[in-house]
Scaffold this motif. Structure first.
Motif, short mmCIF file in Angstrom:
data_model
loop_
_atom_site.label_atom_id
_atom_site.label_comp_id
_atom_site.label_asym_id
_atom_site.label_seq_id
_atom_site.Cartn_x
_atom_site.Cartn_y
_atom_site.Cartn_z
N GLU A 241 0.82 -1.21 0.00
CA GLU A 241 0.00 0.00 0.00
C GLU A 241 0.86 1.27 0.00
O GLU A 241 0.50 2.27 -0.59
N ALA A 242 2.00 1.22 0.69
CA ALA A 242 2.87 2.40 0.73
C ALA A 242 3.37 2.74 -0.67
O ALA A 242 3.45 3.91 -1.05
N LYS A 243 3.68 1.72 -1.45
CA LYS A 243 4.12 1.95 -2.82
C LYS A 243 2.99 2.49 -3.67
O LYS A 243 3.20 3.36 -4.54
N HIS A 244 1.77 2.01 -3.44
CA HIS A 244 0.62 2.51 -4.19
C HIS A 244 0.39 3.99 -3.90
O HIS A 244 0.06 4.77 -4.81
N VAL A 245 0.54 4.38 -2.64
CA VAL A 245 0.40 5.80 -2.28
C VAL A 245 1.47 6.63 -2.97
O VAL A 245 1.20 7.73 -3.47
N LYS A 246 2.70 6.11 -3.02
CA LYS A 246 3.78 6.83 -3.69
C LYS A 246 3.49 6.99 -5.17
O LYS A 246 3.71 8.07 -5.74
N VAL A 247 3.01 5.92 -5.80
CA VAL A 247 2.66 6.00 -7.22
C VAL A 247 1.55 7.03 -7.44
O VAL A 247 1.56 7.79 -8.41
N SER A 248 0.58 7.06 -6.53
CA SER A 248 -0.52 8.03 -6.64
C SER A 248 0.00 9.46 -6.58
O SER A 248 -0.44 10.33 -7.34
N ARG A 249 0.95 9.71 -5.70
CA ARG A 249 1.51 11.06 -5.57
C ARG A 249 2.32 11.45 -6.80
O ARG A 249 2.25 12.59 -7.28
#
Length: 323
Positions: free
Chosen positions: A194-202
């Motif tokens: 999930e942390a990587k998904h948040v980073k990709v979203s940003r």
């Protein structure tokens, strides 16, 4: 805060315009009742019943039907709008939010229509406001920058910036969310981190912001951008609404490999028709092509919303016959 800044700035602008028109509201109403179109015909800006004249009933009906389909797609399927409803705590609050926004839109619309009518009267006494102008969308910005005093000018610029921010941040958030959840997560991501998904979203938010800037620079010389936006979404809102209608109102089983080409082909068909109407109109065509380009482009949304369910009916997976 954005809403109150925008609404407060609009009210301040209306009061300032009324204050600087000799005779105030009565003069604005009198001039608005005898407004003159570019072709020289006189009409009443305050007579909304003109829409219900026999010669205008066809256009009125088209606007009502188009408004129903366009609003259904916008507030029911577009991530830009729906994400606000998803932020509510429960479905009841989401429904109330939708109803309150629908009711609040009436006085807001009337406020900005009143500003337009007041500016029309103001221009009668200050013709320099519209000197050399070909696009009426530029009148209000010119009035803000050239006629308002410094303090009120700053308030109006802040109000305009808040309106732009309210639109841009919603669009950027929805694009980043849609890209991350609908494209990156199912097709590109190799883990469920999930942390990587948040980073990709940003990161995608930043990239889409850059694309917004490039697009704004490319379109800065175009006129009537609001209606251009309506024309663009006319090609996509219809198929989008049609897919949601199939998903919600039917139990048909349709693989994505079938429904996606149906959506894209419907969009391509209406887009091709729209570009043909534009090309024919700009090259001297008359009659059907001119009316399609200027008025009946609204039918694209309706066509897409009906064509996709019709096509989905034939593409659905049929249950094997029971013997």
């Amino acid at each position: 805060m954005q809403f109150f800044l925008l609404f407060g700035g609009a009210i301040a602008a209306l009061i300032y315009i009324v204050w600087h028109v000799p005779g105030g509201v009565s003069t604005i109403v009198d001039i608005g009742r005898h407004a003159v179109r570019p072709d020289g015909t006189v009409y009443n800006k305050f007579n909304f019943l003109e829409l219900y004249k026999p010669e205008n009933l066809g256009l009125t009906l088209l606007m009502v039907v188009w408004g129903f389909f366009n609003s259904s797609a916008s507030y029911g399927t577009d991530q830009d709008m729906v994400q606000r409803l998803l932020a509510c705590k429960d479905p009841k609050k989401a429904r109330w939010s939708l109803m309150i926004w629908g009711l609040a839109g009436i006085p807001i619309t009337m406020l900005f229509l009143s500003i337009g009518a007041a500016l029309y009267a103001y221009a009668h006494f200050h013709p320099e406001l519209i000197a050399g102008m070909t696009d009426t969308d530029h009148i209000f910005p010119r009035f803000i920058l050239g006629a308002m005093p410094h303090g009120l000018r700053g308030l109006m610029l802040a109000a305009v910036a808040s309106a732009a921010m309210g639109s841009a941040d919603s669009a950027l958030a929805s694009l980043a969310t849609a890209f991350t959840l609908d494209f990156y997560r199912p097709f590109i991501a190799k883990t469920n981190d999930e942390a990587k998904h948040v980073k990709v979203s940003r990161v995608s938010l930043f990239v889409f912001g850059l694309l917004f800037m490039v697009l704004a620079m490319c379109l800065r010389r175009l006129d009537n951008l609001l209606w251009l936006a309506f024309r663009i979404i006319a090609f996509t809102y219809g198929p989008l609404l049609g897919v949601f209608a199939v998903a919600i109102m039917t139990d048909w089983k349709i693989p994505a490999r079938r429904i996606l080409p149906l959506m894209f082909s419907t969009t391509a068909l209406t887009f091709g028709l729209g570009m043909t109407a534009w090309w024919m109109t700009t090259h001297g065509a008359q009659g059907f092509w001119v009316e399609l380009h200027k008025t009946y482009w609204r039918l694209y949304v309706i066509f897409g919303a009906l064509a996709v369910p019709a096509g989905a009916y034939f593409l659905r997976e049929r249950e094997p016959a029971v013997r």
